[in-house]
Design a protein around this motif. Structure first.
Motif, PDB file in Angstrom:
ATOM      1  N   ARG A 129       0.845  -1.195   0.000  1.00  0.00           N
ATOM      2  CA  ARG A 129       0.000   0.000   0.000  1.00  0.00           C
ATOM      3  C   ARG A 129       0.884   1.251   0.000  1.00  0.00           C
ATOM      4  O   ARG A 129       1.518   1.577   1.002  1.00  0.00           O
ATOM      5  N   LEU A 130       0.890   1.951  -1.112  1.00  0.00           N
ATOM      6  CA  LEU A 130       1.763   3.112  -1.237  1.00  0.00           C
ATOM      7  C   LEU A 130       1.390   4.234  -0.267  1.00  0.00           C
ATOM      8  O   LEU A 130       2.232   5.050   0.100  1.00  0.00           O
ATOM      9  N   LEU A 131       0.117   4.255   0.164  1.00  0.00           N
ATOM     10  CA  LEU A 131      -0.327   5.282   1.094  1.00  0.00           C
ATOM     11  C   LEU A 131       0.496   5.267   2.381  1.00  0.00           C
ATOM     12  O   LEU A 131       0.722   6.321   2.997  1.00  0.00           O
ATOM     13  N   TRP A 132       0.968   4.092   2.790  1.00  0.00           N
ATOM     14  CA  TRP A 132       1.678   3.958   4.063  1.00  0.00           C
ATOM     15  C   TRP A 132       3.181   4.172   3.941  1.00  0.00           C
ATOM     16  O   TRP A 132       3.863   4.315   4.960  1.00  0.00           O
ATOM     17  N   ILE A 133       3.695   4.174   2.717  1.00  0.00           N
ATOM     18  CA  ILE A 133       5.150   4.245   2.543  1.00  0.00           C
ATOM     19  C   ILE A 133       5.764   5.498   3.194  1.00  0.00           C
ATOM     20  O   ILE A 133       6.757   5.396   3.926  1.00  0.00           O
ATOM     21  N   PRO A 134       5.212   6.719   2.977  1.00  0.00           N
ATOM     22  CA  PRO A 134       5.821   7.892   3.636  1.00  0.00           C
ATOM     23  C   PRO A 134       5.834   7.760   5.160  1.00  0.00           C
ATOM     24  O   PRO A 134       6.800   8.186   5.809  1.00  0.00           O
ATOM     25  N   TRP A 135       4.798   7.149   5.727  1.00  0.00           N
ATOM     26  CA  TRP A 135       4.708   7.026   7.184  1.00  0.00           C
ATOM     27  C   TRP A 135       5.629   5.935   7.720  1.00  0.00           C
ATOM     28  O   TRP A 135       6.108   6.027   8.861  1.00  0.00           O
ATOM     29  N   VAL A 136       5.888   4.911   6.912  1.00  0.00           N
ATOM     30  CA  VAL A 136       6.877   3.904   7.313  1.00  0.00           C
ATOM     31  C   VAL A 136       8.242   4.565   7.468  1.00  0.00           C
ATOM     32  O   VAL A 136       8.953   4.347   8.463  1.00  0.00           O
ATOM     33  N   PHE A 137       8.607   5.400   6.496  1.00  0.00           N
ATOM     34  CA  PHE A 137       9.909   6.082   6.571  1.00  0.00           C
ATOM     35  C   PHE A 137       9.922   7.129   7.684  1.00  0.00           C
ATOM     36  O   PHE A 137      10.956   7.327   8.341  1.00  0.00           O
ATOM     37  N   PHE A 138       8.806   7.798   7.904  1.00  0.00           N
ATOM     38  CA  PHE A 138       8.707   8.747   9.020  1.00  0.00           C
ATOM     39  C   PHE A 138       8.993   8.024  10.346  1.00  0.00           C
ATOM     40  O   PHE A 138       9.787   8.495  11.174  1.00  0.00           O
TER      41      PHE A 138
END
Length: 412
Positions: free
Chosen positions: A91-100
């Protein structure tokens, strides 16, 4: 401030105007400006001017882009990217938050902020390139995550603030600072998520791009070695080893083992970004060496109205940190506000939190270590656009972060 110091500040405006007008590398113009202003107006020697060249940052940029350039060429980054996306369930929606979250955890555990950014930015930008996600969104998410963890009791930013306060007899409890800065950076990242296209990722899933042969062939020995080198560099960064030397050492080891990948990897070194960032920071360092920042801060501190003084000093912290050292701002501004804090005119915890947010939120500027790494690791055709977007975001944070932090933690 003296008339000559005002002229030096005006030179900074001229540098930006010329670069935008003619499309010339801003760093090159800034180096010329450093030479002309420094020698003609302030009688500084070339040695004095060269001392402002950010050697450590430049070594970091060269080492990290060289190391991850080799990792790209031998296929390691592609495999790491695929693994990261699978971990997020595609799910690409979660990718920025995984890195955050990763950035906050690593920095909160004690890694210096440049090390965290050097570890995560190349991988994050590779994810962005493969799955057509805005690289600015991933980059800013990592930088905000780094700041979210940067004020834990183990982190360098928190310890610098507490040491500066301790020198003037003030004691700061870590709990409120950590919670407030984490929440503030989470809110800033929600804003960045909306501004840079995060909402458009809803419903999008990462599609596998490997061929069947690549998907099933397994890890190659050189890729396993690259993973081991990357892990060693990460551990070295956590142990406070200079990330520039650590990464370039890792790159040389890989280049000796696989010379062809090493030669191709050297082509990923972001020399234009080195010139761009190095030139601008050298000019800012000259402004600091002639006392411009300290003079402005001292004038502000003498205005007499505590709340106004606090707001203006937060603006100074944000504007200067966008182009120079965040750490240096803590060292300069904390002593200036100590009398107001000691007298009760300003709240100790509130102003410390506001200063932490105002000075660090602008680390997404492309002139900071983290922002420079985001530009350097973006696809070459996107680097100018990424630089511009990060500059716009960073300058917006110069206003948004100080005002918001002032209202939330100093006034209220």
């Amino acid at each position: 401030m003296s008339d000559l110091q005002y002229l030096a500040l005006g030179g900074f405006v001229v540098i930006f105007a010329l670069a935008m007008w003619r499309g010339t590398n801003m760093g090159a113009i800034a180096l010329v400006g450093t030479f002309l202003v420094g020698t003609l107006l302030f009688d500084l020697s070339p040695d004095d001017l060269v001392a402002g060249w950010p050697t450590s940052l430049m070594l970091t940029l060269v080492g990290v882009t060289f190391l991850f350039g080799i990792a790209r060429e031998n296929g390691t980054v592609d495999r790491v990217v695929s693994s990261a996306v699978r971990a997020a369930g595609g799910r690409l929606l979660w990718i920025p938050w995984v890195f955050f979250g990763l950035a906050a955890f690593i920095t909160g555990a004690g890694a210096v902020t440049p090390a965290t950014n050097a570890i995560l930015v190349p991988v994050g930008l590779a994810v962005a390139a493969r799955y057509k996600v805005n690289p600015v969104l991933i980059g800013v998410s990592i930088l905000n995550g780094t700041n979210a963890g940067a004020f834990s009791p183990l982190a360098i930013y928190y310890n610098i603030i507490t040491e500066a306060l301790a020198e003037v007899g003030l004691d700061l409890h870590p709990g409120p600072v950590l919670v407030a800065t984490f929440v503030a950076n989470t809110l800033l990242n929600l804003l960045a998520f909306a501004v840079f296209g995060g909402l458009r990722l809803r419903g999008r899933r990462a599609e596998a791009v490997e061929t069947d042969d690549v998907r099933h062939e397994g890890w190659q020995p050189v890729q396993l070695l690259t993973l081991a080198v990357l892990l060693a560099v990460t551990v070295a960064a956590l142990l406070k080893v200079d990330i520039g030397f650590a990464s370039i050492t890792g790159a040389v080891v890989l280049a000796l083992v696989a010379p062809e990948a090493g030669r191709r990897g050297a082509g990923h070194i972001a020399w234009s970004v080195v010139l761009l960032i190095g030139g601008i920071i050298t000019y800012v360092s000259m402004l600091q060496s002639i006392g411009t920042v300290e003079a402005a801060s001292t004038q502000i501190a003498g205005l007499g109205a505590p709340l106004l003084v606090a707001l203006l000093l937060l603006f100074v912290a944000g504007l200067t940190s966008a182009f120079a050292s965040t750490i240096a701002m803590f060292g300069i501004l904390v002593p200036l506000t100590a009398p107001l804090i000691s007298s009760g005119s300003l709240p100790l915890v509130g102003f410390a939190i506001a200063l932490a947010i105002a000075a660090s939120a602008v680390d997404s500027s492309p002139m900071s270590t983290g922002g420079a790494l985001v530009v350097a690791n973006s696809p070459e055709e996107d680097q100018q656009r990424v630089f511009t977007r990060l500059l716009q975001w960073g300058l917006a944070m110069v206003v948004v972060a100080p005002v918001g932090a002032w209202l939330a933690f100093v006034v209220l």
